[in-house]
Scaffold this active site. Sequence first.
Site, mmCIF file in Angstrom:
data_model
loop_
_atom_site.group_PDB
_atom_site.id
_atom_site.type_symbol
_atom_site.label_atom_id
_atom_site.label_comp_id
_atom_site.label_asym_id
_atom_site.label_seq_id
_atom_site.Cartn_x
_atom_site.Cartn_y
_atom_site.Cartn_z
ATOM 1 N N GLU A 33 -10.724 2.990 3.501
ATOM 2 C CA GLU A 33 -9.631 3.476 2.649
ATOM 3 C C GLU A 33 -8.614 4.290 3.433
ATOM 4 O OE1 GLU A 33 -8.624 2.021 -0.251
ATOM 5 O OE2 GLU A 33 -10.665 2.473 -0.897
ATOM 6 N N ILE A 35 -6.633 3.313 5.662
ATOM 7 C CA ILE A 35 -6.512 2.967 7.083
ATOM 8 C C ILE A 35 -5.736 1.665 7.284
ATOM 9 C CG2 ILE A 35 -8.541 4.270 7.807
ATOM 10 C CD1 ILE A 35 -10.133 1.713 7.901
ATOM 11 N N SER A 123 -4.551 2.064 -12.046
ATOM 12 C CA SER A 123 -5.983 2.331 -11.933
ATOM 13 C C SER A 123 -6.513 2.178 -10.518
ATOM 14 C CB SER A 123 -6.753 1.376 -12.852
ATOM 15 O OG SER A 123 -6.579 0.038 -12.409
ATOM 16 N N GLY A 124 -5.665 1.773 -9.591
ATOM 17 C CA GLY A 124 -6.139 1.551 -8.232
ATOM 18 C C GLY A 124 -6.721 0.179 -8.009
ATOM 19 N N SER A 127 -2.546 -3.603 -9.470
ATOM 20 C CA SER A 127 -1.744 -4.362 -10.420
ATOM 21 C C SER A 127 -0.382 -4.709 -9.831
ATOM 22 C CB SER A 127 -1.579 -3.575 -11.724
ATOM 23 O OG SER A 127 -1.052 -2.283 -11.474
ATOM 24 N N GLU A 160 6.934 -3.795 -1.481
ATOM 25 C CA GLU A 160 6.378 -2.456 -1.697
ATOM 26 C C GLU A 160 7.076 -1.425 -0.799
ATOM 27 O OE1 GLU A 160 4.276 -0.895 -4.397
ATOM 28 O OE2 GLU A 160 3.167 -2.714 -3.904
ATOM 29 N N ASP A 172 -3.710 -4.671 0.048
ATOM 30 C CA ASP A 172 -3.748 -5.093 -1.351
ATOM 31 C C ASP A 172 -3.203 -6.507 -1.517
ATOM 32 O OD1 ASP A 172 -4.679 -2.568 -1.739
ATOM 33 O OD2 ASP A 172 -2.914 -1.838 -2.812
#
Length: 386
Positions: A33, A35, A123-124, A127, A160, A172
């Site tokens: 996480e 990284i 929510s992580g 989405s 993003e 993601d």
Amino acid sequence: MTIGDLQKEFEKIYHKQAAHIFFCPGRVNLIGEHIDYNGGQVMPCAISLGTTLLVAKNEDRQFRFRALDFPETAAIAFSQDGYSKQGPEWFNYPLGVIHEFQKKGKEVSGLDLLFSGNLPIGSGLSSSASIEVLTAFALNELFEGGLTKVDLAILGKSVENDFMGLNSGIMDQFAVAMGKEAHAVLLNTGTLEYEYLPFEIGDYVLAIVNSNKPRKLVESKYNERFGECREALKRFQEKFPVQHLVEISVDDFEQNKVLLNDPVLEKRARHVIAENDRVKKAKEALTSGDIDTFGALMYASHNSLQELYEVSGIELDTIVDFCRTYKDCIGARMTGAGFGGCAIALIKQDSFDDFAEKVTAAYEEKIGYKPGVFSSVIAEGVHALV
């Protein structure tokens, strides 16, 4: 909603049938996480929850955005010169994809779009990445863009970073584009080399616990952590010829942390370097069938995110603290960027219902409202339905 139900909604809104239907999952990150923007290795997987897109071309050079999950709508005229972000609304994500698609010299024309998702927003579970890759996949199919799924993930990251203003990494978008049923994806975010690892966890199930505390990453401390890591890297580069923090070994970090000359930067860098090492150990544990060690690494990851990276918060800590006391849980951690969102846990399959009941009661007693608890199926990445 069924596909038939969604078709009826599309017809009600646009007075015609959708020509195509596409689906893109969300993701959880098993370990690794914060990284991905430091060139590290991560281990995400796509899940069965996600976003569906119904779409048809139109003749009046308009991009019409509707969603069953958001009240905001938009009709934006086609422009050869691209687009800019329009406030905080959800439709900026697909609009940003169209913008990036056109920047690549790809031809597009007017579209009527209807999105519907069952991922809890904020929510992580990615989405936003689901919407980005889904829209990119649809454009690529409809206008014969010739892009690979890896290309689509990179395009989503550009949305993003450049359109939405969040300094996130590639994980993601890569996970939801390249996910494979029953497999984790081991991804080197520095090189984009990847491999699939069978996610064989015996009589355990992967549980997802949604804290129900939403967060907006662009408005959170996410970009602050990004900046801290960049500053730590810059200071290490005075001695080490590296491009990413994760290229510093654990031993080299301990011997040279004086270069950082800042207790906060030291904590951030220590997490990044150790977390990358945990991913390597997690791969060994998973491939050898040592699920207990995998679970212990999950707990160690959460400890680091809580104490060194400081991104968990009382909600996620409450969930993981409960998991430590539950006899049929062998590992748990926050997943995603933190600041709210979800935690994951490895729970004995036969105990899942009991776990769901007890973690809900413990969480509600401490936090004041209930979490969402569900088991996850590891699923395929983005694909066409119709």
